[in-house]
Design an enzyme around this catalytic site. Structure first.
Site, mmCIF file in Angstrom:
data_model
loop_
_atom_site.group_PDB
_atom_site.id
_atom_site.type_symbol
_atom_site.label_atom_id
_atom_site.label_comp_id
_atom_site.label_asym_id
_atom_site.label_seq_id
_atom_site.Cartn_x
_atom_site.Cartn_y
_atom_site.Cartn_z
ATOM 1 N N SER A 67 0.863 -1.173 0.000
ATOM 2 C CA SER A 67 0.000 0.000 0.000
ATOM 3 C C SER A 67 0.906 1.232 0.000
ATOM 4 O O SER A 67 1.940 1.248 0.673
ATOM 5 C CB SER A 67 -0.878 0.023 1.250
ATOM 6 N N THR A 119 -3.811 2.073 2.126
ATOM 7 C CA THR A 119 -4.095 3.416 1.626
ATOM 8 C C THR A 119 -5.552 3.763 1.860
ATOM 9 O O THR A 119 -5.897 4.941 2.032
ATOM 10 C CB THR A 119 -3.739 3.510 0.135
ATOM 11 N N ALA A 120 -6.417 2.752 1.875
ATOM 12 C CA ALA A 120 -7.826 2.999 2.188
ATOM 13 C C ALA A 120 -7.952 3.657 3.562
ATOM 14 O O ALA A 120 -8.694 4.634 3.739
ATOM 15 C CB ALA A 120 -8.601 1.681 2.154
ATOM 16 N N HIS A 157 -10.760 -4.028 -2.861
ATOM 17 C CA HIS A 157 -10.769 -5.201 -3.738
ATOM 18 C C HIS A 157 -12.160 -5.418 -4.349
ATOM 19 O O HIS A 157 -12.908 -4.477 -4.585
ATOM 20 C CB HIS A 157 -10.259 -6.438 -2.999
#
Length: 285
Positions: A67, A119-120, A157
């Site tokens: 990430s 990163t989310a 995802h």
């Protein structure tokens, strides 16, 4: 022409997540459709949160999916490849719930997130710094929200395409929010390569990945058939759509705005205290 002997073969360890988009981009290398004389590529499949942590702890793999949020913490050992990234162009991780909430209400919810190095998670904290979060394996988030264990979930995802079939509604697409805030795409994950390999090996390996991505794009049906074994709960049409979202021309080359987005995301995270190390972003290839 003489061929390399076993002793001359350089083995490169590659780790990526068991997802259809990663499987698609590595199809050429994983199936030996793309070969590099004198090199052997060995693949390991592990979830992205584990890969983030492993890269920070021991830099075990030569090439690893990460990430972008994790990059500042492993930049001493790794640099970024200029290809192989997953970038959301006006879309990305989503906050979902069983019922609709206003954005003000969302800020007061308890939300399941797919790991604090994703990163989310970084983007969520940029949106609302004080939100209460609990780390949950990414594939357990939708069931946990459906069961009522959490008010909402931050999904990544394939869940971005399947949440509706579980009776959930979208509260906010953070990729769209980021684009509205910055005018930039949202860079989610990329591939990092170990600096100790040296410049030549890093360049050759990066080109091999770019060739693998191009091979998959050029042989889409075959690459999709391979990727389907990793497409959790997706039919072929949805798998094709998901792969198209995250394996495209930006995966071959981030572009100037893509590179700017990576730097801006990490700078904002550092300035707001979410990231504790300042990133110096550089690329191979």
């Amino acid at each position: 022409m003489s061929t390399a002997t076993a002793a001359e073969v350089r083995e490169i360890s590659i780790a990526h997540s068991p997802d259809s988009d990663d499987a698609f981009m590595f199809y050429g290398l994983a199936t030996n459709k793309v070969r590099v004389p004198g090199y052997k590529f060995v693949h390991t499949l592990t979830d992205i949160q584990t890969l983030n942590q492993k890269a920070m702890d021991d830099a075990f793999y030569d090439v690893t999916a990460i990430s972008f949020h994790a990059y500042p913490y492993l930049q001493k050992e790794y640099t970024l490849m200029a290809c192989g990234g997953s970038v959301g162009d006006g879309y990305g991780p989503m906050i979902v719930a069983l019922k609709q909430y206003s954005l003000d209400e969302v800020r007061k919810l308890r939300i399941a997130v797919p790991g604090t190095l994703t990163t989310a998670y970084l983007t969520l904290k940029l949106f609302t710094p004080d939100i209460e979060t609990v780390a949950v394996p990414f594939d357990k988030i939708i069931p946990a929200v459906v069961s009522g264990e959490f008010d909402a979930g931050l999904i990544i995802h394939e869940g971005q395409l399947t949440y509706g079939s579980n009776g959930l509604v979208k509260i906010l697409d953070l990729g769209q929010w980021w684009h509205d805030e910055t005018g930039l795409p949202l860079p989610l994950g990329g591939n990092a390569i170990r600096r100790s390999l040296g410049k030549e090996v890093m360049q050759i390996t990066t080109q091999a990945l770019r060739d693998s991505i191009q091979h998959a794009l050029d042989h889409r049906d075959e690459a999709l058939a391979y990727a389907m074994q990793f497409a959790r709960d997706l039919d072929p049409a949805l798998a094709n759509r998901f792969v198209g979202m995250y394996v495209n021309q930006r995966t071959l080359n981030y572009g100037e705005d893509g590179r700017e987005a990576i730097r801006k995301l990490l700078e904002m995270g550092y300035e707001r205290g979410i990231i504790t190390k300042k990133a110096k972003v550089d690329f191979v290839g």
